[in-house]
Design a protein around this motif. Structure first.
Motif, PDB file in Angstrom:
ATOM      1  N   PRO A  23       0.786  -1.235   0.000  1.00  0.00           N
ATOM      2  CA  PRO A  23       0.000   0.000   0.000  1.00  0.00           C
ATOM      3  C   PRO A  23       0.817   1.285   0.000  1.00  0.00           C
ATOM      4  CG  PRO A  23       0.156  -0.855   2.215  1.00  0.00           C
ATOM      5  CD  PRO A  23       0.850  -1.857   1.344  1.00  0.00           C
ATOM      6  N   VAL A  24       2.166   1.185   0.095  1.00  0.00           N
ATOM      7  CA  VAL A  24       2.976   2.398   0.181  1.00  0.00           C
ATOM      8  C   VAL A  24       3.043   3.127  -1.158  1.00  0.00           C
ATOM      9  CG1 VAL A  24       5.285   3.303   0.670  1.00  0.00           C
ATOM     10  CG2 VAL A  24       4.327   1.474   2.086  1.00  0.00           C
ATOM     11  N   LEU A  25       3.154   2.388  -2.266  1.00  0.00           N
ATOM     12  CA  LEU A  25       3.339   3.003  -3.581  1.00  0.00           C
ATOM     13  C   LEU A  25       2.343   4.117  -3.882  1.00  0.00           C
ATOM     14  CD1 LEU A  25       4.632   3.145  -6.415  1.00  0.00           C
ATOM     15  CD2 LEU A  25       3.108   1.273  -7.089  1.00  0.00           C
ATOM     16  N   PRO A  26       1.025   3.885  -3.801  1.00  0.00           N
ATOM     17  CA  PRO A  26       0.102   4.983  -4.123  1.00  0.00           C
ATOM     18  C   PRO A  26       0.091   6.095  -3.085  1.00  0.00           C
ATOM     19  CG  PRO A  26      -1.112   3.048  -3.392  1.00  0.00           C
ATOM     20  CD  PRO A  26       0.306   2.614  -3.540  1.00  0.00           C
ATOM     21  N   LEU A  27       0.536   5.790  -1.861  1.00  0.00           N
ATOM     22  CA  LEU A  27       0.555   6.823  -0.829  1.00  0.00           C
ATOM     23  C   LEU A  27       1.636   7.869  -1.079  1.00  0.00           C
ATOM     24  CD1 LEU A  27       0.027   4.741   2.430  1.00  0.00           C
ATOM     25  CD2 LEU A  27      -1.631   6.238   1.293  1.00  0.00           C
ATOM     26  N   ILE A  28       2.724   7.470  -1.725  1.00  0.00           N
ATOM     27  CA  ILE A  28       3.832   8.399  -1.941  1.00  0.00           C
ATOM     28  C   ILE A  28       3.405   9.611  -2.776  1.00  0.00           C
ATOM     29  CG2 ILE A  28       6.112   8.670  -3.003  1.00  0.00           C
ATOM     30  CD1 ILE A  28       6.730   5.813  -2.132  1.00  0.00           C
ATOM     31  N   PRO A  29       2.813   9.440  -3.981  1.00  0.00           N
ATOM     32  CA  PRO A  29       2.376  10.633  -4.727  1.00  0.00           C
ATOM     33  C   PRO A  29       1.249  11.394  -4.030  1.00  0.00           C
ATOM     34  CG  PRO A  29       1.653   8.604  -5.831  1.00  0.00           C
ATOM     35  CD  PRO A  29       2.615   8.198  -4.756  1.00  0.00           C
ATOM     36  N   ILE A  30       0.403  10.678  -3.283  1.00  0.00           N
ATOM     37  CA  ILE A  30      -0.662  11.385  -2.563  1.00  0.00           C
ATOM     38  C   ILE A  30      -0.057  12.336  -1.531  1.00  0.00           C
ATOM     39  CG2 ILE A  30      -2.558  11.092  -0.925  1.00  0.00           C
ATOM     40  CD1 ILE A  30      -3.295   8.514  -2.396  1.00  0.00           C
ATOM     41  N   VAL A  31       0.896  11.855  -0.756  1.00  0.00           N
ATOM     42  CA  VAL A  31       1.526  12.695   0.271  1.00  0.00           C
ATOM     43  C   VAL A  31       2.311  13.832  -0.374  1.00  0.00           C
ATOM     44  CG1 VAL A  31       3.284  12.728   2.084  1.00  0.00           C
ATOM     45  CG2 VAL A  31       1.628  10.849   1.979  1.00  0.00           C
ATOM     46  N   ILE A  32       3.058  13.535  -1.445  1.00  0.00           N
ATOM     47  CA  ILE A  32       3.820  14.584  -2.132  1.00  0.00           C
ATOM     48  C   ILE A  32       2.871  15.653  -2.668  1.00  0.00           C
ATOM     49  CG2 ILE A  32       5.269  15.090  -4.137  1.00  0.00           C
ATOM     50  CD1 ILE A  32       6.557  12.349  -3.742  1.00  0.00           C
ATOM     51  N   GLY A  33       1.771  15.192  -3.271  1.00  0.00           N
ATOM     52  CA  GLY A  33       0.801  16.143  -3.815  1.00  0.00           C
ATOM     53  C   GLY A  33       0.197  17.033  -2.748  1.00  0.00           C
ATOM     54  N   LEU A  34      -0.153  16.455  -1.606  1.00  0.00           N
ATOM     55  CA  LEU A  34      -0.732  17.247  -0.526  1.00  0.00           C
ATOM     56  C   LEU A  34       0.264  18.267   0.020  1.00  0.00           C
ATOM     57  CD1 LEU A  34      -2.698  14.480   1.420  1.00  0.00           C
ATOM     58  CD2 LEU A  34      -3.633  16.248  -0.083  1.00  0.00           C
ATOM     59  N   LEU A  35       1.535  17.890   0.070  1.00  0.00           N
ATOM     60  CA  LEU A  35       2.565  18.823   0.551  1.00  0.00           C
ATOM     61  C   LEU A  35       2.763  19.988  -0.413  1.00  0.00           C
ATOM     62  CD1 LEU A  35       5.248  16.299   1.895  1.00  0.00           C
ATOM     63  CD2 LEU A  35       3.712  17.761   3.240  1.00  0.00           C
ATOM     64  N   LEU A  36       2.452  19.769  -1.699  1.00  0.00           N
ATOM     65  CA  LEU A  36       2.636  20.816  -2.710  1.00  0.00           C
ATOM     66  C   LEU A  36       1.415  21.706  -2.896  1.00  0.00           C
ATOM     67  CD1 LEU A  36       4.521  18.826  -5.507  1.00  0.00           C
ATOM     68  CD2 LEU A  36       5.458  20.651  -4.071  1.00  0.00           C
ATOM     69  N   LEU A  37       0.310  21.373  -2.229  1.00  0.00           N
ATOM     70  CA  LEU A  37      -0.931  22.103  -2.468  1.00  0.00           C
ATOM     71  C   LEU A  37      -0.805  23.606  -2.189  1.00  0.00           C
ATOM     72  CD1 LEU A  37      -3.813  19.790  -1.188  1.00  0.00           C
ATOM     73  CD2 LEU A  37      -3.310  20.495  -3.528  1.00  0.00           C
ATOM     74  N   HIS A  38      -0.050  23.953  -1.192  1.00  0.00           N
ATOM     75  CA  HIS A  38       0.058  25.375  -0.831  1.00  0.00           C
ATOM     76  C   HIS A  38       0.889  26.153  -1.845  1.00  0.00           C
ATOM     77  CE1 HIS A  38       0.160  28.959   1.655  1.00  0.00           C
ATOM     78  NE2 HIS A  38       1.498  28.962   1.589  1.00  0.00           N
ATOM     79  N   SER A  39       2.034  25.597  -2.234  1.00  0.00           N
ATOM     80  CA  SER A  39       2.929  26.338  -3.127  1.00  0.00           C
ATOM     81  C   SER A  39       2.620  26.103  -4.607  1.00  0.00           C
ATOM     82  CB  SER A  39       4.389  25.942  -2.841  1.00  0.00           C
ATOM     83  OG  SER A  39       4.569  24.549  -3.020  1.00  0.00           O
ATOM     84  N   ARG A  40       2.209  24.906  -4.964  1.00  0.00           N
ATOM     85  CA  ARG A  40       1.911  24.562  -6.359  1.00  0.00           C
ATOM     86  C   ARG A  40       0.597  23.800  -6.416  1.00  0.00           C
ATOM     87  NH1 ARG A  40       6.687  24.247  -9.376  1.00  0.00           N
ATOM     88  NH2 ARG A  40       5.307  23.986 -11.187  1.00  0.00           N
ATOM     89  N   PRO A  41      -0.530  24.475  -6.239  1.00  0.00           N
ATOM     90  CA  PRO A  41      -1.806  23.774  -6.088  1.00  0.00           C
ATOM     91  C   PRO A  41      -2.169  22.878  -7.272  1.00  0.00           C
ATOM     92  CG  PRO A  41      -2.135  26.140  -6.379  1.00  0.00           C
ATOM     93  CD  PRO A  41      -0.685  25.941  -6.128  1.00  0.00           C
TER      94      PRO A  41
END
Length: 260
Positions: A23-41
């Protein structure tokens, strides 16, 4: 446990596999995407949704069925070829560490599926058995648990117990030492159909002749209309596990090709 370079490499490989599999594979882009929401929505949303898509593909019967077909060995044992074999090799697949009903630990259900088929072949052919599987964590070697299961549940004894291997490649290399010392060159290789292609390549690289004896298919089979049954089932824990297993084998095959 001694951490020599090969041991360190083994655990690095295991860690990499964890990162590249659900289950880690799909979580990686999800977490990266959420971290970028503020600076690069926009970019953050795109990356996060890509993780969701990956997760859906890895649990959906249609896509999982396609993935399984890419790695699963399609054919059953060739009876004519089986008559030329000199021994049966069955590969380990894991353990249950908490099995109080069996007095401690025992093989897991995947290993038991392989042992069941190997026992049937041993009775049918009269060929000697080799069980292969080590103890990467320093506990009881899996081959010893397999040997115990064969004796207690099937009344069969393994002639060879290869208990030092940590992965499929070492299964092949270390098993070949036992077999070739006994003059055995051609074996029935028992493992899951999903694992057969990688296992066969490893044994052939160890200069063994292989007659594939796969068991426990995850894919295949059709309904009354000729449609693949895997395509009409709803997503479930079984579909998710089949997706994990198929992706694991695909990555393993790619790793073998790169390391040759």
């Amino acid at each position: 446990m001694t951490f020599d370079p090969s041991t360190l490499l083994f655990w690095l490989k295991k860690l990499t596999a964890v990162m590249l599999l659900p289950p880690v594979l799909p979580l990686i882009p999800i977490v990266i995407g959420l971290l970028l929401l503020h600076s690069r929505p926009r970019l953050g949303k795109l990356i996060a949704w890509s993780g969701v898509v990956i997760n859906v593909l890895l649990i959906t019967p249609f896509s999982v069925s396609w993935l399984v077909k890419q790695v699963e060995y399609p054919e059953t044992l060739d009876a004519a070829a089986a008559r030329t074999a000199q021994a049966i090799v069955v590969l380990g697949a894991g353990r249950r560490t908490h099995a109080p009903e069996f007095g401690g630990e025992t093989v897991n259900r995947l290993a038991l599926e392989r042992l069941r088929y190997a026992a049937q072949l041993a009775r049918r052919t009269g060929l000697p058995l080799l069980v292969s599987g080590g103890a990467p964590r320093g506990d009881t070697p899996e081959a010893m648990l397999m040997q115990r299961t064969l004796e207690q549940d099937y009344g069969l004894r393994a002639r060879w117990v290869e208990s030092a291997s940590r992965d499929t490649r070492e299964n092949a290399q270390f098993s070949a030492v036992h077999l070739q010392a006994a003059g055995v060159r051609r074996v029935l290789l028992v493992t899951h159909a999903m694992h057969m292609k990688r296992a066969r390549d490893a044994f052939e690289a160890a200069e063994m002749e292989v007659v594939p004896a796969p068991t426990a298919w995850f894919g295949g089979g059709t309904d009354d209309t000729g449609s693949d049954q895997a395509l009409i089932r709803m997503p479930s824990q079984n579909t998710a596990y089949a997706g994990w297993f198929a992706l694991h084998e695909l990555l393993g095959q790619l790793a073998y090709r790169w390391s040759q």
